[in-house]
Design a protein around this motif. Structure first.
Motif, short mmCIF file in Angstrom:
data_model
loop_
_atom_site.label_atom_id
_atom_site.label_comp_id
_atom_site.label_asym_id
_atom_site.label_seq_id
_atom_site.Cartn_x
_atom_site.Cartn_y
_atom_site.Cartn_z
N TYR A 23 1.05 -1.00 -0.06
CA TYR A 23 0.19 0.03 -0.18
C TYR A 23 0.91 1.14 -0.21
O TYR A 23 1.62 1.41 0.83
N LEU A 24 0.31 1.95 -0.90
CA LEU A 24 1.97 3.20 -1.00
C LEU A 24 0.63 4.28 -1.08
O LEU A 24 -0.10 4.55 -0.53
N GLY A 53 10.43 -5.19 -4.27
CA GLY A 53 10.18 -6.08 -5.27
C GLY A 53 9.14 -6.00 -5.60
O GLY A 53 8.60 -7.33 -6.72
N SER A 54 8.24 -5.20 -6.68
CA SER A 54 7.34 -5.39 -7.22
C SER A 54 7.42 -3.75 -8.38
O SER A 54 8.38 -3.52 -7.91
N ASP A 55 6.48 -3.72 -9.05
CA ASP A 55 6.07 -2.64 -10.68
C ASP A 55 4.97 -2.44 -10.72
O ASP A 55 4.45 -2.90 -10.57
N LYS A 56 5.25 -1.34 -11.71
CA LYS A 56 3.36 -0.95 -12.16
C LYS A 56 3.02 -2.18 -12.42
O LYS A 56 1.89 -2.07 -12.99
N SER A 57 3.95 -3.15 -13.51
CA SER A 57 2.69 -4.57 -14.00
C SER A 57 1.62 -5.18 -12.85
O SER A 57 0.42 -5.62 -13.28
N LYS A 58 2.37 -5.05 -11.64
CA LYS A 58 1.03 -5.03 -10.23
C LYS A 58 0.10 -4.54 -9.32
O LYS A 58 -0.06 -5.08 -8.82
N LEU A 59 0.09 -3.65 -10.38
CA LEU A 59 -0.60 -2.10 -9.70
C LEU A 59 -2.35 -3.25 -10.04
O LEU A 59 -2.49 -3.87 -10.44
N LEU A 60 -2.98 -3.20 -8.57
CA LEU A 60 -4.22 -3.09 -8.50
C LEU A 60 -4.86 -2.28 -8.45
O LEU A 60 -6.25 -2.27 -8.92
N SER A 61 -4.62 -1.04 -8.04
CA SER A 61 -6.10 -0.23 -7.56
C SER A 61 -4.53 0.98 -7.79
O SER A 61 -3.79 1.13 -6.56
N VAL A 62 -4.68 2.30 -8.42
CA VAL A 62 -4.60 3.50 -8.44
C VAL A 62 -5.89 4.55 -8.10
O VAL A 62 -6.98 4.18 -8.48
N THR A 63 -5.74 6.18 -6.29
CA THR A 63 -6.74 6.55 -6.82
C THR A 63 -6.27 8.01 -7.29
O THR A 63 -4.51 7.78 -6.69
N TYR A 103 0.27 21.41 -5.01
CA TYR A 103 -0.03 20.42 -5.91
C TYR A 103 -0.69 19.89 -6.52
O TYR A 103 -1.94 20.94 -6.09
N LEU A 104 -0.85 19.95 -7.40
CA LEU A 104 -1.58 19.70 -8.36
C LEU A 104 -1.96 18.15 -9.08
O LEU A 104 -3.96 18.05 -9.34
N VAL A 105 -1.77 17.37 -8.59
CA VAL A 105 -1.89 16.01 -8.46
C VAL A 105 -0.82 14.86 -7.37
O VAL A 105 0.07 15.27 -7.10
N GLU A 106 -2.11 14.26 -7.50
CA GLU A 106 -1.77 12.78 -6.41
C GLU A 106 -1.70 12.00 -6.79
O GLU A 106 -3.09 11.50 -6.69
N PHE A 107 -0.78 10.68 -5.99
CA PHE A 107 -1.32 9.44 -6.53
C PHE A 107 -1.56 8.29 -5.61
O PHE A 107 0.05 8.45 -5.26
N SER A 108 -2.36 7.28 -5.00
CA SER A 108 -2.02 6.29 -4.01
C SER A 108 -2.36 5.45 -5.29
O SER A 108 -3.38 5.14 -5.38
N ALA A 109 -1.76 4.58 -4.61
CA ALA A 109 -1.46 2.95 -5.47
C ALA A 109 -1.25 1.79 -4.21
O ALA A 109 -1.11 2.09 -2.84
N ILE A 110 -1.82 0.29 -4.66
CA ILE A 110 -2.15 -0.96 -4.27
C ILE A 110 -1.38 -1.34 -5.22
O ILE A 110 -2.06 -1.42 -6.16
N ALA A 111 -0.45 -2.89 -4.73
CA ALA A 111 -0.26 -3.41 -5.73
C ALA A 111 0.33 -4.62 -4.89
O ALA A 111 0.53 -4.80 -3.87
N ALA A 112 -0.23 -5.49 -6.03
CA ALA A 112 0.49 -6.81 -5.52
C ALA A 112 1.83 -7.25 -5.80
O ALA A 112 2.65 -6.25 -5.93
N ILE A 113 2.85 -8.15 -4.92
CA ILE A 113 4.26 -8.32 -4.79
C ILE A 113 4.44 -9.46 -5.88
O ILE A 113 4.59 -10.50 -4.95
#
Length: 113
Positions: A23-24, A53-63, A103-113
């Protein structure tokens, strides 16, 4: 199950790993335009994911939080160049007042490992 905190500070950690999920925290960046801020924040997401040990190909959700929805297309042009098109995450984009007017933008992400 253990919990790993990445770059913990007094208020939050930049990332938290629990099980096979990371969880980022919301990622923001400095820059004169939404494109500059988006590129820098997405680069930070790449770095945080790599650190566990993850990367953007493993992203599950981004807000994505935009200070002004009028910048949606400009942000999307950066997003489209960055996102793994073969493995796009679930995504939501909302307009919100961010921590500072700089700040003009903020990214929150959840990913698998």
């Amino acid at each position: 199950m253990s919990i790993q905190r990445v770059a913990p500070g007094p208020r939050m950690s930049q990332a938290v790993v629990h099980g096979n999920t990371v969880y980022l925290a919301g990622q923001v960046a400095q820059g004169a335009s939404i494109a500059e801020q988006s590129r820098a924040a997405l680069q930070r997401i790449d770095e945080l994911l790599a650190s566990v040990g993850s990367d953007k190909s493993k992203l599950l959700s981004v807000t994505i939080y935009l200070a002004d929805m009028a910048t949606f297309a400009e942000m999307n042009s950066v997003w489209d160049a960055w996102v793994d098109g073969a493995n796009p995450p679930a995504r939501a984009t909302v307009e919100a007042k961010l921590a500072t007017p700089d700040y003009l933008v903020e990214f929150s992400a959840i990913a698998a490992i």
